[in-house]
Design an enzyme around this catalytic site. Structure first.
Site, short mmCIF file in Angstrom:
data_model
loop_
_atom_site.label_atom_id
_atom_site.label_comp_id
_atom_site.label_asym_id
_atom_site.label_seq_id
_atom_site.Cartn_x
_atom_site.Cartn_y
_atom_site.Cartn_z
CB ILE A 63 -1.02 0.04 1.18
CG1 ILE A 63 -0.32 -0.08 2.53
CG2 ILE A 63 -2.09 -1.02 1.00
CD1 ILE A 63 -1.22 0.26 3.72
CE1 TYR A 150 -1.77 0.26 14.84
CE2 TYR A 150 -2.83 0.62 16.96
CZ TYR A 150 -2.85 0.07 15.69
OH TYR A 150 -3.94 -0.64 15.27
CG ASP A 288 0.09 -1.62 27.25
OD1 ASP A 288 -0.14 -1.51 26.04
OD2 ASP A 288 0.51 -2.67 27.79
#
Ligand SMILES: NC(=O)c1ccc[n+]([C@@H]2O[C@H](COP(=O)([O-])OP(=O)(O)OC[C@H]3O[C@@H](n4cnc5c(N)ncnc54)[C@H](O)[C@@H]3O)[C@@H](O)[C@H]2O)c1
Length: 327
Positions: A63, A150, A288
């Site tokens: 991609i 992310y 996290d």
């Protein structure tokens, strides 16, 4: 439930965990499926059984390469965009590659979708977009500051999708997945998700390591609920339901300690020794979030979402699959 039928659908990342489950599902309803994947984390074994199907086309491509995206999107009705580099820790180790794939690659897919005049692009967004917001349950309109590269990439996807709607009239729907699990999720490698990783360790009689004290909680979501959301998003036609994002979850949360107890219980039905394996506790991981729980009201009211699998039902199915296929 109504299904999407007789359409041509591009699934990017179709050799991955979620993508391959989507390909399999769509093929059952007489759709033609095009799978675009570069096998960065996807596996041939996930789609091997589909390769002989005349309705299935595999394009090995990237991609990050616009011409691969154009080629794959040519002539399709819809796109289910799943291709990305997942994992918060992976993005912390290598933010540049995560950015290239998850942002530049996403932008390429939007351009290809626009140029091919697809009816809609449904894409994998992420619960990581809630970042440091402490609001529980998470409602789509309230997000915090991203806690990892992310999370930034997934949030930027939402911003780009919105701009493509306003600027070019491309219809999109973003599905903010919450800790998806189930058959075909990869248990191997440094960036494996907790459920397959723990299942494999327990099957090998190794002690799994929980990061932190095990009281962090997640809205673990079984793959079949995610397939349902993708189908409903493809079917959605009224304007109110379009060009927005939806939590894609079961709407309940489970601590890692409770998850571990359930996994041991279900696996002990196959191998009683697993019930006695001790859990080890390590430090918390950077990036996290402590707790994650979705409100699924928006998906229920605008898409008619009705998750069929509770976390416990899904866990039983997933454990059975790992026991039969990967032991
Ligand atoms: N699994 C989860 O809990 C979860 C949660 C939130 C969001 N998501 C998102 O859902 C999507 C699917 O995740 P998954 O769990 O199936 O992961 P996966 O790693 O199994 O699948 C991703 C697929 O994308 C492919 N891919 C990666 N880079 C590519 C590139 N440059 N060009 C073409 N293909 C490429 C991989 O080879 C793989 O087949 C991802 O966008 C991920 O960020 C997943």
């Amino acid at each position: 439930m109504q299904q999407i039928e007789n359409k041509i659908i591009l699934v990017t990342g179709g050799a991955g965990f979620i993508g391959s489950n989507l390909c399999e599902h769509l093929l059952q309803y007489n759709n033609k499926v095009v799978c675009l994947d570069n096998f960065a984390t996807g596996k041939t074994s996930n789609i091997q059984h589909l390769l002989a199907n005349p309705n299935f086309t595999l394009i090995v491509g990237d991609i990050r390469n616009l011409s691969d995206c154009h080629k794959a999107a040519q002539g399709v009705d819809y796109i289910l965009h799943q291709a990305a580099l997942g994992s918060v820790p992976r993005s912390i180790v290598d933010p540049i590659t995560s950015n290239e794939v998850n942002i530049s690659g996403f932008l390429n897919m939007l351009v290809a979708a626009r140029d091919a005049k697809v009816k809609k692009m449904v894409y994998a967004a992420s619960s990581s977009t809630y970042g440091d917001s402490e609001n529980l349950p998470k409602v789509e309109e309230i997000i915090g500051k991203p806690l990892s590269p992310y999370a930034i990439t997934k949030y930027v996807n939402e911003l780009y999708a919105d701009i493509f709607q306003h600027t070019y009239g491309l219809n999109t729907i973003g599905l903010r997945y919450f800790n998806v699990f189930g058959r075909k999720q990869d248990p191997d490698g440094a960036y494996a998700a907790v459920i397959p990783k723990f299942v494999m360790q327990l099957m090998k009689h190794e002690s799994p390591v929980i990061n932190g004290d095990g009281n962090y909680s997640r809205d673990f979501t079984y793959i079949d609920n995610v397939i349902q959301m993708n189908v409903r998003a493809l079917l959605a036609e009224n304007e109110e339901a379009m060009n927005t994002v939806y939590n894609t979850a079961f709407g309940d949360r489970t601590t890692l300690n409770d998850l571990m107890a359930s996994l041991k219980m279900y696996l002990a039905e196959y191998d009683p020794k697993i019930g006695a394996i001790e859990t080890v506790y390590g430090p918390n991981r950077v990036g996290d979030i402590p707790h994650s729980l979705a409100s699924i009201e928006k998906a229920k009211s605008l898409l008619g979402y009705n998750p069929e699998f509770s976390m416990q039902q899904g866990l039983k199915e997933a454990v059975a699959w790992y026991w039969e296929n990967l032991r």
